[in-house]
Write a protein that holds these residues in place. Sequence first.
Motif, PDB file in Angstrom:
ATOM      1  N   ILE A  20      -1.728  10.330   3.694  1.00 23.19           N
ATOM      2  CA  ILE A  20      -1.068   9.283   2.917  1.00 23.19           C
ATOM      3  C   ILE A  20      -1.046   9.625   1.420  1.00 23.19           C
ATOM      4  O   ILE A  20      -0.009   9.498   0.757  1.00 23.19           O
ATOM      5  N   TYR A  62       2.428  10.418  -0.482  1.00 19.45           N
ATOM      6  CA  TYR A  62       2.920   9.488  -1.501  1.00 19.45           C
ATOM      7  C   TYR A  62       3.224  10.228  -2.803  1.00 19.45           C
ATOM      8  O   TYR A  62       4.261   9.989  -3.446  1.00 19.45           O
ATOM      9  N   ILE A 113       4.862   5.253   5.761  1.00 14.97           N
ATOM     10  CA  ILE A 113       5.318   4.877   7.108  1.00 14.97           C
ATOM     11  C   ILE A 113       6.837   4.714   7.129  1.00 14.97           C
ATOM     12  O   ILE A 113       7.527   5.181   8.051  1.00 14.97           O
ATOM     13  N   SER A 141       0.834  -1.199   0.000  1.00 11.73           N
ATOM     14  CA  SER A 141       0.000   0.000   0.000  1.00 11.73           C
ATOM     15  C   SER A 141       0.873   1.254   0.000  1.00 11.73           C
ATOM     16  O   SER A 141       2.061   1.207   0.353  1.00 11.73           O
ATOM     17  N   LYS A 142       0.277   2.352  -0.381  1.00 10.45           N
ATOM     18  CA  LYS A 142       0.950   3.639  -0.273  1.00 10.45           C
ATOM     19  C   LYS A 142       1.287   3.938   1.189  1.00 10.45           C
ATOM     20  O   LYS A 142       2.337   4.521   1.486  1.00 10.45           O
ATOM     21  N   LYS A 143       0.389   3.529   2.075  1.00 11.33           N
ATOM     22  CA  LYS A 143       0.596   3.780   3.500  1.00 11.33           C
ATOM     23  C   LYS A 143       1.907   3.177   3.983  1.00 11.33           C
ATOM     24  O   LYS A 143       2.636   3.803   4.774  1.00 11.33           O
ATOM     25  N   GLN A 144       2.238   1.980   3.511  1.00  5.78           N
ATOM     26  CA  GLN A 144       3.473   1.330   3.941  1.00  5.78           C
ATOM     27  C   GLN A 144       4.694   2.143   3.527  1.00  5.78           C
ATOM     28  O   GLN A 144       5.647   2.288   4.289  1.00  5.78           O
TER      29      GLN A 144
END
Length: 415
Positions: free
Chosen positions: A175, A179, A152, A146-149
């Motif tokens: 996020i 990104y 993070i 994911s973009k979130k990863q």
Amino acid sequence: MKRFKKVTGIVGLAFCSGLVCFGSGVAQAELTTLEELGEKLYFDVNLSQPDGQSCSSCHEPDFGFVDPDSDIPVSEGVLPNRFGGRNSPSAAYAMYAPILYFDELENLWIGGQFWDGRATGKLLGDPLADQALGPFLNPVEMANNSKKQVVIDVAKSEYADLFEEVWGPGSLDNIETAYDSVALSIAAFERTELFAPFSSKYDAYLKDCLDEGGKKNNCAQGIGPKAKRAGAAIFTSQEWRGMQLFMGENDNDGNLKPKEGAMCSACHIAEWTPAADNVVVPSWSPDGSVPPMFTDFTFDNLGAPKNTEFPLSATSPPDLGLGVVVGDFEENGKFKVMSLRNIGLTGPYAHHGLFKTLKEITHFYNTRDVEGAGWAEPEYRPTMNKDELGNLGLSDDDENAIASFMETLSDGYLQ
């Protein structure tokens, strides 16, 4: 704001492969904070899942900004035995590709990034930034879920404060925008002089020709006595012969007539072009224009055979390239006409890495349609270019000369 970088920083170094050095003689001491952030993101191996893969893994400066593993046709991702389906294109000089558009007059698609142009530049206003969005989430490249990863991991990095300095306090909290900011930062770094040093033997010749008083495009194409004098001072006789063949026209009838060449410059054009406001222009450019990129940024089907070398497969369907991106079957099988700058460093060649050497791909251009030449059936025949290659009538010496000239397009020439 400009931030001075010590020469021990990655951009201040000369990356060398054999006698070829990137950054040699090129002012790389200063980066803006945005470019510095992009540099850190570009080389960060902690932005993949698992850690270990960065942008530079497939686009290394000391290998012409391509995958350093030239023994296989496509690149392995961060996960063992997962491979992409295409040869990694060079990130060098990629900044000059425009946003993908359709030229109504020429009836051609032009621009974008990737072999199929799918990083159009229409999402973030920059094809380089659109391209940088992709590999992080590609399951056979950096394999983030994911973009979130990704965000993070950036937030946990030692440059998180720099990210917020560039994009504002709290910029890592959203996020989607964070990104996009990662991609825009990488694109900014890819628009620095490290990626466009203009330090090839060909560039040395160009400068000499201009100093002789030659006209820009005459110098670029090796035309006239001033170009000839400059060429004699810089090139070997084989390289000069190769340049003349590279630029010459050919009626593709298998009979090389006097003054005919290989017609390479029909697509790999050797012309100066106006500079956009976000590209590198060498200090020696006489009027702020860009020296030849050796591409027209269009798409073409060379009629290359399918590559079945591991990890590619003989059973996979034909790669339809641009046609899938633009939704037009008449564009099927077409791939980006890549810049030939640094081509001597960036093998293997073609979208699927079929050709191992410059001599081999030059021989293919010359003999694709010659009976008994031994080439397999084209991967996708319907849109194959039949006019500008296939039966050029070049001799073995001619092919060697053209390959020799293309070697002069590699940066890092030491006079």
